[in-house]
Motif scaffolding. Structure first.
Motif, PDB file in Angstrom:
ATOM      1  N   SER A 128      16.752  50.382 -35.488  1.00  0.00           N
ATOM      2  CA  SER A 128      17.233  50.096 -36.824  1.00  0.00           C
ATOM      3  C   SER A 128      18.732  49.828 -36.843  1.00  0.00           C
ATOM      4  O   SER A 128      19.340  49.744 -37.873  1.00  0.00           O
ATOM      5  CB  SER A 128      16.850  51.187 -37.803  1.00  0.00           C
TER       6      SER A 128
ATOM      7  N   GLN B  91      21.862  50.613 -36.930  1.00  0.00           N
ATOM      8  CA  GLN B  91      22.593  50.906 -38.151  1.00  0.00           C
ATOM      9  C   GLN B  91      24.051  50.484 -38.113  1.00  0.00           C
ATOM     10  O   GLN B  91      24.665  50.299 -39.142  1.00  0.00           O
ATOM     11  CB  GLN B  91      22.504  52.407 -38.429  1.00  0.00           C
TER      12      GLN B  91
ATOM     13  N   LEU C   4      24.565  47.360 -40.011  1.00  0.00           N
ATOM     14  CA  LEU C   4      24.161  47.279 -41.414  1.00  0.00           C
ATOM     15  C   LEU C   4      25.303  47.760 -42.304  1.00  0.00           C
ATOM     16  O   LEU C   4      26.124  48.574 -41.887  1.00  0.00           O
ATOM     17  CB  LEU C   4      22.925  48.142 -41.647  1.00  0.00           C
TER      18      LEU C   4
ATOM     19  N   ASP D 223      23.523  50.877 -46.675  1.00  0.00           N
ATOM     20  CA  ASP D 223      22.192  51.052 -46.132  1.00  0.00           C
ATOM     21  C   ASP D 223      21.988  52.396 -45.444  1.00  0.00           C
ATOM     22  O   ASP D 223      20.882  52.771 -45.137  1.00  0.00           O
ATOM     23  CB  ASP D 223      21.865  49.930 -45.136  1.00  0.00           C
ATOM     24  N   HIS D 224      23.070  53.101 -45.141  1.00  0.00           N
ATOM     25  CA  HIS D 224      22.829  54.409 -44.540  1.00  0.00           C
ATOM     26  C   HIS D 224      23.764  55.461 -45.119  1.00  0.00           C
ATOM     27  O   HIS D 224      24.082  56.451 -44.483  1.00  0.00           O
ATOM     28  CB  HIS D 224      22.906  54.348 -43.018  1.00  0.00           C
TER      29      HIS D 224
ATOM     30  N   ARG E  95      19.627  57.332 -44.772  1.00  0.00           N
ATOM     31  CA  ARG E  95      20.066  56.979 -43.429  1.00  0.00           C
ATOM     32  C   ARG E  95      19.009  56.228 -42.649  1.00  0.00           C
ATOM     33  O   ARG E  95      19.308  55.642 -41.614  1.00  0.00           O
ATOM     34  CB  ARG E  95      20.495  58.235 -42.686  1.00  0.00           C
TER      35      ARG E  95
ATOM     36  N   ALA F 152      17.141  53.065 -42.105  1.00  0.00           N
ATOM     37  CA  ALA F 152      17.328  51.680 -42.552  1.00  0.00           C
ATOM     38  C   ALA F 152      16.011  50.919 -42.513  1.00  0.00           C
ATOM     39  O   ALA F 152      15.079  51.292 -41.784  1.00  0.00           O
ATOM     40  CB  ALA F 152      18.348  50.983 -41.671  1.00  0.00           C
TER      41      ALA F 152
ATOM     42  N   ARG G 149      14.344  50.541 -51.348  1.00  0.00           N
ATOM     43  CA  ARG G 149      13.936  51.919 -51.073  1.00  0.00           C
ATOM     44  C   ARG G 149      13.063  52.471 -52.187  1.00  0.00           C
ATOM     45  O   ARG G 149      13.340  52.244 -53.359  1.00  0.00           O
ATOM     46  CB  ARG G 149      15.175  52.810 -50.981  1.00  0.00           C
TER      47      ARG G 149
END
Lengths: 182, 283
Positions: free
Chosen positions: B114, B116, B119, B123-124, B129, B131, B239
């Motif tokens: 993912s 991160q 991103l 997004d986290h 957290r 993604a 989400r």
């Protein structure tokens, strides 16, 4: 921070229309893998110029980018399918403008029946056989449901042009379906 | 639009007006008069019927593309890095397979992380957290029945190659592992019950949800499901609310003996060449 603003703007104004964008890419390129290339290039172009997008017309703006990208792509790839068609034959013009007085004797209308029953594959092939300017207005209107004004924005032409191309597209399509039947 | 072009020129443009009428592009005031003219002219009436039938056929029978969560994720990555995603992200698949995959814009057994670091912060941030996955991993299990409820769903579970290799070698599931579950609706009969085909199998239809569990060193703590965190996403990558995530923890806690992964046995048994296609249907 600037970058995040752009992303938020992209997500709000463009992302909701990405399925429409992919759809028109697919119908312009006539195959899905080319459509993906055109689509991704269009997304990058859209993101790069996101500041130029006004609030209210995200869909037309994005579809216009996809259209331009597709035409550029086709020139680069020398796709014969993108040969532009400027004008109608005399017969088509008369048909389009006079609204079928030529077919006046035809009362029973087997055409309607034929159209109603056409199978998906034949319809798809017939649409793909249309010249691109006709195909795009037909897809934008009849598959994607855009209004004439929005289509005019996408193709960068007056509404009158949208109307005449749409009329020709539909008429040609019906002729193709009829020809395929006999 | 307020009035059809050339509406003062009706003798010549009746044909066009049939289209404008069909498309709802005439004034309400004009519409009645235009309809009268069409009705009075059998040829025009026929045209209206034909165009209506044609429009209906186009709307109902032509394919419309639907962007998948993974295309969306790729776009996200591309605009963050300001680069096209190169075709090689499709991995080591042979060209012929690539073509087949392009048809459904899916891919399998590409390494799944993912990622991160690339991103955006949103997004986290905080508890968000986990993604949205950029790629699917290897399809290692499908579930066609749902013992948890009567409605019936079709579920596919994907893992990345690193996780598969580790469990196959008898090691713990490594940090960085992302397991993805795609939940689909299924074809249903007129009463809404899942419709089985001749082989007694369900047919997946619309993607409903993309559920992700991810293992990272130091995660966990708030809940007792090891170092796993959970997130459910809508197909467009947004989400879902947190409460369902705590439900994830509570349930997965029951699988503590197998690193909180219910399908660990299937993970161990997964074949590397289990390539299948991520299919995504609009209906």
């Amino acid at each position: 921070v600037q970058n995040e603003d752009e992303r938020a703007r992209f997500e709000r104004l463009v992302v909701p229309h990405l399925s429409d964008a992919l759809t028109i890419a697919r119908w312009l390129t006539r195959n899905r893998s080319d459509a993906e290339d055109v689509f991704q290039e269009s997304c990058l172009r859209a993101f790069r110029s996101i500041r130029q997008l006004e609030e209210e017309n995200g869909r037309a703006w994005m579809l216009a980018i996809v259209r331009n990208t597709a035409y550029t792509w086709s020139r680069k790839n020398r796709s014969a399918s993108f040969v532009l068609v400027e004008d109608l034959t005399g017969h088509e013009r008369i048909e389009a403008e006079r609204g079928g007085e030529l077919a006046n004797e035809n009362n029973e209308n087997p055409e309607t029946h034929l159209i109603e029953k056409v199978d998906a594959d034949r319809l798809e092939i017939a649409v793909e056989g249309l010249p691109p300017q006709f195909r795009e207005v037909l897809i934008l209107r009849d598959l994607q449901g855009l209004g004439y004004r929005e289509i005019a924005q996408v193709i960068g032409a007056p509404i009158g042009t949208v109307m005449s191309r749409l009329a020709r597209a539909r008429e040609r399509l019906i002729q193709t379906l009829k020809a395929g039947q006999s | 639009m307020t009035s059809p072009p050339n509406s003062n020129n009706r003798g010549q443009d009746l044909g066009m007006l049939v289209h404008a009428y069909l498309d709802g592009e005439v004034d309400v005031a004009d519409a009645a008069a235009i309809k009268q003219q069409i009705d009075a002219n059998p040829a025009l009436a026929t045209r209206l019927e034909n165009y209506t039938a044609l429009q209906n056929a186009l709307r109902t029978r032509l394919p419309r593309e639907q962007i998948t969560p993974f295309q969306l994720a790729r776009i996200n990555t591309a605009i963050v890095t300001r680069r096209s995603w190169a075709r090689p992200t499709w991995g080591a698949l042979a060209a012929s397979i690539l073509l087949a995959l392009a048809l459904s814009s899916g891919s399998t057994w590409l390494v799944l992380r993912s990622d991160q670091t690339r991103l955006p912060a949103s997004d986290h941030a905080g508890s968000d957290r986990v993604a949205f996955p950029r790629e699917l991993g290897v399809l290692y299990a499908t579930f066609e029945t749902d013992k948890d409820g009567p409605s019936g769903y079709y579920r596919e579970t994907y893992a990345d190659q690193a996780a598969l290799d580790a469990v196959k070698a008898g090691k713990p599931i490594p940090y960085g592992t992302v397991l993805v579950r795609a939940v689909y609706d299924v074809l249903r009969d007129s009463k809404g019950a899942p419709a089985k085909d001749a082989n007694g199998r369900l047919t997946k239809t619309k993607l409903l949800s993309v559920n992700v569990m991810e293992k990272r060193a130091g995660w966990g703590g708030r809940y007792s499901a090891g170092e796993w965190d959970f997130q459910s996403f809508a197909p467009d990558g947004t989400r879902r609310a947190k409460p369902s995530a705590s439900a994830c923890f509570a349930c997965h806690n029951k699988a503590q003996a197998q690193d909180f992964v219910f399908s660990l046995d299937k993970l161990k048994a997964a074949k590397r060449q289990g390539a299948s296609i991520w299919r995504y249907f609009q209906r």
